[in-house]
Design a protein around this motif. Sequence first.
Motif, mmCIF file in Angstrom:
data_model
loop_
_atom_site.group_PDB
_atom_site.id
_atom_site.type_symbol
_atom_site.label_atom_id
_atom_site.label_comp_id
_atom_site.label_asym_id
_atom_site.label_seq_id
_atom_site.Cartn_x
_atom_site.Cartn_y
_atom_site.Cartn_z
ATOM 1 N N GLU A 1 0.720 -1.048 0.184
ATOM 2 C CA GLU A 1 0.090 -0.048 0.085
ATOM 3 C C GLU A 1 0.762 1.205 0.011
ATOM 4 O OE1 GLU A 1 -3.085 2.682 -0.159
ATOM 5 O OE2 GLU A 1 -2.956 0.695 -0.644
ATOM 6 N N ALA A 2 1.907 1.047 0.650
ATOM 7 C CA ALA A 2 2.950 2.183 0.566
ATOM 8 C C ALA A 2 3.428 2.888 -0.604
ATOM 9 C CB ALA A 2 4.059 2.097 1.510
ATOM 10 N N VAL A 3 3.789 1.761 -1.564
ATOM 11 C CA VAL A 3 4.125 1.803 -2.976
ATOM 12 C C VAL A 3 3.026 2.251 -3.706
ATOM 13 C CG1 VAL A 3 4.798 0.777 -4.906
ATOM 14 C CG2 VAL A 3 5.730 0.003 -2.768
ATOM 15 N N ARG A 4 1.736 1.794 -3.298
ATOM 16 C CA ARG A 4 0.536 2.391 -4.148
ATOM 17 C C ARG A 4 0.252 3.943 -3.728
ATOM 18 N NH1 ARG A 4 0.132 -1.512 -7.682
ATOM 19 N NH2 ARG A 4 -0.676 -3.686 -6.979
ATOM 20 N N ARG A 5 0.430 4.136 -2.593
ATOM 21 C CA ARG A 5 0.176 5.602 -2.122
ATOM 22 C C ARG A 5 1.100 6.505 -3.102
ATOM 23 N NH1 ARG A 5 -0.241 3.753 3.192
ATOM 24 N NH2 ARG A 5 1.800 4.442 3.662
ATOM 25 N N GLU A 6 2.290 6.144 -3.400
ATOM 26 C CA GLU A 6 3.176 6.886 -4.232
ATOM 27 C C GLU A 6 3.043 6.697 -5.684
ATOM 28 O OE1 GLU A 6 5.139 9.177 -3.157
ATOM 29 O OE2 GLU A 6 5.069 8.586 -1.004
ATOM 30 N N ARG A 7 1.805 6.158 -6.093
ATOM 31 C CA ARG A 7 1.427 5.740 -7.666
ATOM 32 C C ARG A 7 2.435 5.080 -8.161
ATOM 33 N NH1 ARG A 7 -0.237 11.461 -7.015
ATOM 34 N NH2 ARG A 7 1.892 12.203 -7.943
ATOM 35 N N GLY A 8 3.046 4.047 -7.252
ATOM 36 C CA GLY A 8 3.885 3.134 -7.747
ATOM 37 C C GLY A 8 3.486 1.847 -8.084
ATOM 38 N N ARG A 9 4.319 1.116 -8.898
ATOM 39 C CA ARG A 9 3.928 -0.269 -9.443
ATOM 40 C C ARG A 9 4.628 -0.978 -8.412
ATOM 41 N NH1 ARG A 9 6.031 -1.788 -13.795
ATOM 42 N NH2 ARG A 9 4.317 -3.566 -14.251
ATOM 43 N N VAL A 10 4.097 -2.495 -8.431
ATOM 44 C CA VAL A 10 4.400 -3.353 -7.376
ATOM 45 C C VAL A 10 4.726 -4.581 -8.360
ATOM 46 C CG1 VAL A 10 4.028 -5.315 -5.660
ATOM 47 C CG2 VAL A 10 3.284 -2.639 -5.260
ATOM 48 N N VAL A 11 6.218 -5.147 -8.234
ATOM 49 C CA VAL A 11 6.479 -6.412 -9.204
ATOM 50 C C VAL A 11 6.977 -7.270 -8.129
ATOM 51 C CG1 VAL A 11 8.212 -6.922 -10.927
ATOM 52 C CG2 VAL A 11 7.143 -4.710 -11.026
#
Length: 488
Positions: free
Chosen positions: A102-112
């Motif tokens: 979720e921390a990555v999502r909050r930064e509009r990031g992608r999770v791989v």
Amino acid sequence: MTSPPPTFSTPAPLVVGFDLDMTLIDTTPGFAAVLTALGAELGVDFPVAEMTARLGPPLDHLLAPHLAEEAVGPAGDRFRALYPAHAIASVPVLPGAREALEAVRRERGRVVVVTGKFPENARRHLDHLALEVDHLEGWVWGVGKADALAREGASIYVGDHVHDVEGALAAGALSVSVLTGGCGREELLEAGTHVVLESLEEFPGWLAEHLLTSRLAALEADLRERGSVLVAYSGGADSAFLLAAAVRALGPERVAAATGYSDSLPQAERDPAREFAESLGVPVLTPRTREMEREGYRANGADRCFFCKAELLDVLTPLAAERGLGHVATGTNADDAVAGFRPGIRAAAERGALTPLRDAGLTKAQVREASRRWGLPTWDKPAAACLSSRVAYGIEVTPHRLARVERAEAAVRSFLAQHGVPLRDLRVRDLGDRASVELDRELLAGPLRPGSPLVGALEAQARDAGFPRAELDPRGFRSGSLNEALRR
């Protein structure tokens, strides 16, 4: 003055890679159950506790010491076949894993997720635990993970094993290690990891600090490279921070602030803006802008901001040249770049304006946090859009309309202050035949709740400022609420 060609440059998106076993999920109970079932079929007493103590290496590596060479491959195939029935339900998510994603999502990031696990079984775990990822790459190990990480653009890779460190380093990514697997701190540091966390529970805080620090460094490097700038300065949190950052990077002698004075800039904003800029030791220019003379601005269509920003840049660009300043820069941040309809950003880009905050990837929240750390008084300053943003689209913008909006807001603020009601955000919207007063939503359940005598008295303040009618909006303050009409 030299300016770059008009572009809409966007910082590279954040992509974070995660290992799966013992990083996101605790595979130990499932792996042990499958080994026990496999051993029963093969008549082999696998040392289950020993084999599950350092999960991470490929399955064949774990089986090889206990089976004949020719039996390893078939045993691995059987292990994978047994896996869904024995391992999926018993494997839990590790503490902090959901929050890390979720921390990555909050930064509009992608999770791989890049793992050595059989891809189909890796997917079963993710689906069972409802862990949403943007890409899954399986059956890759050690430096073999580098290709997948590089292809996906991952700048950070999180794992628990020294071979995860190898993959991160080979991909040129920052290696973050967690101590939830079988490798210890010293072992991981010796392998070359950059960061060691006790668990993923520490990851959100680390990521926030890492991104802020790295983006501030990128901002400073960008400003230094520019040499000198004229900051289009409104006095708001973003442009004030940019001005302070420019002074830090370049020194006050190579920076100037310019605030366009017109009917759309509230009088109450002018002195505080000037005082802040002067406290930094930079000259403050206050040229008169004449956006009101532009038909597209007065017409107040959905593209009004284009004409306003075009006027501002057309005034500031020659001013920068006269003072020998190499560039004009605006306070556009990374959130603005993805906020949808922003014609003003397009106008500035077409005129070669720099957007250092946006280019560094700094969000509104990061600008405020950095401003707080730097001791800037604007760190918690409420957003203060121009007065024209209060006039409903399609209603002509005139000096008279802007003046009565300004009078109404000043009167409402004064009235609430006299009655001891704290106020942060306020907008008086000019809807043509009436005013809509938007203010902090929590006040509507408190001192300004329905039936309160303060409500009628507050609405009278707006009427006395020149509106035929005035109503308190029961939905409270909503930034850009007039844009809602554009989405219908």
